[in-house]
Design an enzyme around this catalytic site. Structure first.
Site, PDB file in Angstrom:
ATOM      1  N   SER A 124      -9.234  -1.157  -9.548  1.00 39.09           N
ATOM      2  CA  SER A 124      -7.915  -0.527  -9.549  1.00 39.09           C
ATOM      3  C   SER A 124      -6.841  -1.545  -9.894  1.00 39.09           C
ATOM      4  O   SER A 124      -6.968  -2.741  -9.591  1.00 39.09           O
ATOM      5  CB  SER A 124      -7.667   0.016  -8.144  1.00 39.09           C
ATOM      6  N   TYR A 149      -7.846  -0.292   1.662  1.00 35.32           N
ATOM      7  CA  TYR A 149      -8.485   0.272   0.465  1.00 35.32           C
ATOM      8  C   TYR A 149      -8.401  -0.724  -0.696  1.00 35.32           C
ATOM      9  O   TYR A 149      -9.389  -1.032  -1.356  1.00 35.32           O
ATOM     10  CB  TYR A 149      -7.818   1.602   0.081  1.00 35.32           C
ATOM     11  N   LYS A 153     -11.393  -3.104  -2.998  1.00 33.94           N
ATOM     12  CA  LYS A 153     -11.538  -3.238  -4.458  1.00 33.94           C
ATOM     13  C   LYS A 153     -11.502  -4.718  -4.846  1.00 33.94           C
ATOM     14  O   LYS A 153     -12.326  -5.187  -5.621  1.00 33.94           O
ATOM     15  CB  LYS A 153     -10.433  -2.481  -5.196  1.00 33.94           C
ATOM     16  N   ASN A 199      -0.906  11.336  -3.647  1.00 34.21           N
ATOM     17  CA  ASN A 199      -0.537  10.901  -4.999  1.00 34.21           C
ATOM     18  C   ASN A 199       0.456  11.856  -5.630  1.00 34.21           C
ATOM     19  O   ASN A 199       0.554  13.024  -5.270  1.00 34.21           O
ATOM     20  CB  ASN A 199      -1.781  10.766  -5.871  1.00 34.21           C
TER      21      ASN A 199
HETATM   22  P1  NAD Z   1     -13.136  10.914  -5.307  1.00 32.27           P
HETATM   23  O1  NAD Z   1     -12.984  10.788  -3.833  1.00 32.27           O
HETATM   24  O2  NAD Z   1     -12.785  12.191  -5.954  1.00 32.27           O
HETATM   25  O3  NAD Z   1     -14.646  10.546  -5.709  1.00 32.27           O
HETATM   26  C1  NAD Z   1     -15.435   9.648  -4.975  1.00 32.27           C
HETATM   27  C2  NAD Z   1     -16.771  10.318  -4.739  1.00 32.27           C
HETATM   28  O4  NAD Z   1     -17.621   9.425  -4.020  1.00 32.27           O
HETATM   29  C3  NAD Z   1     -16.654  11.593  -3.888  1.00 32.27           C
HETATM   30  O5  NAD Z   1     -17.356  12.628  -4.530  1.00 32.27           O
HETATM   31  C4  NAD Z   1     -17.279  11.202  -2.558  1.00 32.27           C
HETATM   32  O6  NAD Z   1     -17.900  12.314  -1.943  1.00 32.27           O
HETATM   33  C5  NAD Z   1     -18.268  10.136  -2.967  1.00 32.27           C
HETATM   34  N1  NAD Z   1     -18.611   9.135  -1.953  1.00 32.27           N
HETATM   35  C6  NAD Z   1     -17.770   8.396  -1.183  1.00 32.27           C
HETATM   36  N2  NAD Z   1     -18.479   7.582  -0.393  1.00 32.27           N
HETATM   37  C7  NAD Z   1     -19.791   7.798  -0.665  1.00 32.27           C
HETATM   38  C8  NAD Z   1     -20.997   7.249  -0.175  1.00 32.27           C
HETATM   39  N3  NAD Z   1     -21.011   6.308   0.767  1.00 32.27           N
HETATM   40  N4  NAD Z   1     -22.175   7.688  -0.692  1.00 32.27           N
HETATM   41  C9  NAD Z   1     -22.194   8.654  -1.651  1.00 32.27           C
HETATM   42  N5  NAD Z   1     -21.076   9.206  -2.144  1.00 32.27           N
HETATM   43  C10 NAD Z   1     -19.876   8.782  -1.656  1.00 32.27           C
HETATM   44  O7  NAD Z   1     -12.323   9.709  -5.974  1.00 32.27           O
HETATM   45  P2  NAD Z   1     -11.960   9.442  -7.500  1.00 32.27           P
HETATM   46  O8  NAD Z   1     -10.494   9.594  -7.664  1.00 32.27           O
HETATM   47  O9  NAD Z   1     -12.870  10.184  -8.386  1.00 32.27           O
HETATM   48  O10 NAD Z   1     -12.263   7.898  -7.573  1.00 32.27           O
HETATM   49  C11 NAD Z   1     -13.520   7.389  -7.981  1.00 32.27           C
HETATM   50  C12 NAD Z   1     -13.530   5.884  -7.788  1.00 32.27           C
HETATM   51  O11 NAD Z   1     -12.472   5.314  -8.547  1.00 32.27           O
HETATM   52  C13 NAD Z   1     -13.301   5.462  -6.345  1.00 32.27           C
HETATM   53  O12 NAD Z   1     -14.110   4.328  -6.074  1.00 32.27           O
HETATM   54  C14 NAD Z   1     -11.842   5.096  -6.326  1.00 32.27           C
HETATM   55  O13 NAD Z   1     -11.564   4.149  -5.327  1.00 32.27           O
HETATM   56  C15 NAD Z   1     -11.660   4.511  -7.716  1.00 32.27           C
HETATM   57  N6  NAD Z   1     -10.262   4.568  -8.169  1.00 32.27           N
HETATM   58  C16 NAD Z   1      -9.595   5.756  -8.131  1.00 32.27           C
HETATM   59  C17 NAD Z   1      -8.252   5.801  -8.522  1.00 32.27           C
HETATM   60  C18 NAD Z   1      -7.480   7.095  -8.464  1.00 32.27           C
HETATM   61  O14 NAD Z   1      -6.263   7.034  -8.506  1.00 32.27           O
HETATM   62  N7  NAD Z   1      -8.124   8.255  -8.386  1.00 32.27           N
HETATM   63  C19 NAD Z   1      -7.610   4.633  -8.967  1.00 32.27           C
HETATM   64  C20 NAD Z   1      -8.332   3.439  -9.006  1.00 32.27           C
HETATM   65  C21 NAD Z   1      -9.667   3.421  -8.598  1.00 32.27           C
HETATM   66  N1  UFG Z   2       5.392   9.155  -5.321  1.00 32.59           N
HETATM   67  C1  UFG Z   2       6.457   9.935  -4.897  1.00 32.59           C
HETATM   68  N2  UFG Z   2       6.179  11.018  -4.120  1.00 32.59           N
HETATM   69  C2  UFG Z   2       4.919  11.368  -3.737  1.00 32.59           C
HETATM   70  C3  UFG Z   2       3.839  10.561  -4.185  1.00 32.59           C
HETATM   71  C4  UFG Z   2       4.120   9.449  -4.968  1.00 32.59           C
HETATM   72  O1  UFG Z   2       7.599   9.662  -5.207  1.00 32.59           O
HETATM   73  O2  UFG Z   2       4.741  12.358  -3.017  1.00 32.59           O
HETATM   74  C5  UFG Z   2       5.687   8.006  -6.194  1.00 32.59           C
HETATM   75  C6  UFG Z   2       5.272   6.669  -5.618  1.00 32.59           C
HETATM   76  O3  UFG Z   2       6.286   6.141  -4.814  1.00 32.59           O
HETATM   77  C7  UFG Z   2       4.985   5.865  -6.892  1.00 32.59           C
HETATM   78  C8  UFG Z   2       4.476   6.918  -7.880  1.00 32.59           C
HETATM   79  O4  UFG Z   2       4.936   8.169  -7.379  1.00 32.59           O
HETATM   80  O5  UFG Z   2       6.182   5.336  -7.390  1.00 32.59           O
HETATM   81  C9  UFG Z   2       2.956   6.957  -7.981  1.00 32.59           C
HETATM   82  O6  UFG Z   2       2.389   7.079  -6.674  1.00 32.59           O
HETATM   83  P1  UFG Z   2       0.858   7.456  -6.444  1.00 32.59           P
HETATM   84  O7  UFG Z   2       0.634   7.520  -4.969  1.00 32.59           O
HETATM   85  O8  UFG Z   2       0.476   8.623  -7.267  1.00 32.59           O
HETATM   86  O9  UFG Z   2       0.115   6.202  -7.079  1.00 32.59           O
HETATM   87  P2  UFG Z   2       0.187   4.658  -6.710  1.00 32.59           P
HETATM   88  O10 UFG Z   2       0.598   3.940  -7.953  1.00 32.59           O
HETATM   89  O11 UFG Z   2       0.960   4.403  -5.485  1.00 32.59           O
HETATM   90  O12 UFG Z   2      -1.343   4.351  -6.342  1.00 32.59           O
HETATM   91  C10 UFG Z   2      -2.402   4.799  -7.161  1.00 32.59           C
HETATM   92  C11 UFG Z   2      -3.625   5.094  -6.307  1.00 32.59           C
HETATM   93  C12 UFG Z   2      -4.158   3.846  -5.706  1.00 32.59           C
HETATM   94  C13 UFG Z   2      -4.386   2.836  -6.764  1.00 32.59           C
HETATM   95  C14 UFG Z   2      -3.144   2.603  -7.558  1.00 32.59           C
HETATM   96  C15 UFG Z   2      -3.363   1.672  -8.706  1.00 32.59           C
HETATM   97  O13 UFG Z   2      -3.292   5.983  -5.262  1.00 32.59           O
HETATM   98  O14 UFG Z   2      -5.396   4.135  -5.118  1.00 32.59           O
HETATM   99  O15 UFG Z   2      -2.697   3.841  -8.096  1.00 32.59           O
HETATM  100  O16 UFG Z   2      -4.448   2.109  -9.447  1.00 32.59           O
HETATM  101  F1  UFG Z   2      -4.785   1.682  -6.195  1.00 32.59           F
END
Ligand code: NAD
Ligand code: UFG
Length: 338
Positions: A124, A149, A153, A199
């Site tokens: 991330s 979290y 990472k 988010n």
């Molecule tokens: P998500 O929660 O939708 O998907 C994660 C999946 O992993 C889920 O289906 C959950 O059931 C499964 N899981 C969790 N722990 C497990 C375990 N111990 N064994 C088996 N399955 C397990 O999340 P996502 O948004 O699809 O994110 C996927 C990956 O990308 C995550 O590792 C997340 O941290 C990373 N990531 C996400 C974002 C974002 O903004 N969505 C940003 C940066 C990194």
């Molecule tokens: N925001 C609002 N109102 C809300 C939610 C978010 O104003 O209800 C704003 C936040 O302050 C930020 C922007 O929208 O300025 C984006 O916020 P998100 O929570 O959607 O995303 P972040 O950038 O804070 O974090 C996301 C993921 C993290 C990840 C990071 C970088 O949630 O897991 O991106 O990849 F680590």
């Protein structure tokens, strides 16, 4: 390639599954549904026209991983399995460290014992902390994370780099995602958060559909063009395709490779709200609220390395992201609940 996709029922995993299958790879999915539903995989099957082999298991389960690697000879693993809610990780640090760290330890140990030495890891932009350089390049120093979290990472990147250093026949690809939003164009799969969304985009779509009263905009006094936080939003289908492209680094035996996956464009919270309203012809009521602790002002990347080395770049813009996020929400007001 024969690929194990962990967390394949989740938001990014389900979209990546489609792109991998479209590109001709053989995929096996493992998920324990801690943050997803079986319905997501049924919908993927509808989109691609067939079911994909699936094993319901926790990646921390050593015996289940042993069985999986004994049954299939995987060329590579794409690891999405992990817990990802920033706020929850602050309240439950041990659960987050245990699930995310131990999951990778057990998985990588099984990989090593079965001679599968290629992994793509979901990292991330959060590992950059408050970034030292904007736009962020991969050689920007890592920073202080503001929550457990983020630390999982950052630490898992280090763990995987050390594994690769100890045995250079490993391929470790660290993909640092910026802010994935959007959904598959079919409107069948998308982001389906539990409870109140953390988010921005799911909060916007739930406000637009009437589940939430108004969006809180967290701070309007950042040093950005309109005072609200700026992020690099990337369409989840582009992100999914980034994983298909990243397999090239494995095919070329690159060893350790780190890529930013973003568009390179920064949009503020209010830019996103306006784009969403314009594209979808809707109003999103919002109110300015105090800053959210731990947030930074600006975060967007320079995605040139992924383009040069993987031939990948994002195709979709903010309009498509807003259109597709809304289509999924509108078609599925209660997410995957039938
Ligand atoms: P998500 O929660 O939708 O998907 C994660 C999946 O992993 C889920 O289906 C959950 O059931 C499964 N899981 C969790 N722990 C497990 C375990 N111990 N064994 C088996 N399955 C397990 O999340 P996502 O948004 O699809 O994110 C996927 C990956 O990308 C995550 O590792 C997340 O941290 C990373 N990531 C996400 C974002 C974002 O903004 N969505 C940003 C940066 C990194
Ligand atoms: N925001 C609002 N109102 C809300 C939610 C978010 O104003 O209800 C704003 C936040 O302050 C930020 C922007 O929208 O300025 C984006 O916020 P998100 O929570 O959607 O995303 P972040 O950038 O804070 O974090 C996301 C993921 C993290 C990840 C990071 C970088 O949630 O897991 O991106 O990849 F680590």
């Amino acid at each position: 390639m024969k690929i194990l996709l962990t967390g394949g029922a989740g938001y990014i995993g389900s979209h990546t599954l489609i792109e991998l299958v479209k590109a001709g790879h053989n995929v096996v999915v493992v998920d324990n549904f801690v943050n997803s539903q079986p319905e997501a995989l049924r919908r993927v099957a509808k989109i691609i026209g067939h079911e994909v082999p699936f094993v319901e298991a926790d990646i921390r389960d050593k015996e289940a991983m042993e069985r999986l690697f004994t049954e299939y000879q995987f060329d590579a693993v794409i690891n999405f399995a992990g817990l990802k809610a920033v706020g929850e990780s602050v309240a439950k640090p041990l659960e987050y460290y245990e699930n995310n760290m131990n999951g990778v330890f057990v998985l990588v140990d099984a990989m090593r014992r079965h001679g599968c030495k290629s992994i793509i890891f979901s990292s991330s932009a959060t590992v950059y902390g408050d970034p030292a350089i904007i736009p962020i390049t991969e050689d920007c120093p890592k920073g202080q994370c503001t929550n457990p979290y983020g630390w999982t990472k950052s630490m898992l990147e280090q763990v995987l780099m050390d594994v690769q250093k100890a045995d250079p026949t490993w391929n470790v690809v660290l993909l640092r995602y910026f802010n994935p939003i959007g959904a598959h164009e079919s409107g069948l799969i998308g982001e389906n958060p539990n409870g109140i969304p953390n988010n921005l985009m799911p909060y916007i779509t739930q406000t637009a559909v009437g589940i939430r009263k108004e969006l809180g905009v967290f701070g309007d006094d950042y040093p950005t063009h309109d005072g609200t936080g700026v992020r690099d939003y990337i369409h989840v289908v582009d992100l999914a395709r980034g994983h298909v492209a990243a397999l090239k680094a494995i095919a070329e035996n690159k060893g350790l490779a780190i890529y930013n996956l973003g568009t390179g464009h920064g949009y503020s919270v209010l830019d996103v709200v306006k784009a969403f309203e314009n594209v979808n012809g809707l109003k999103v009521p919002y109110a300015i609220k105090p800053r959210r602790p731990g947030d930074i002002a600006t975060c967007y990347c320079n995605p040139a390395k992924a383009k040069a080395e993987l031939g990948w770049e994002a195709q979709f813009g903010i309009e498509e992201m807003c259109r597709d996020s809304w289509r999924f929400q509108k078609n599925n007001p209660n997410g995957y609940e039938l």
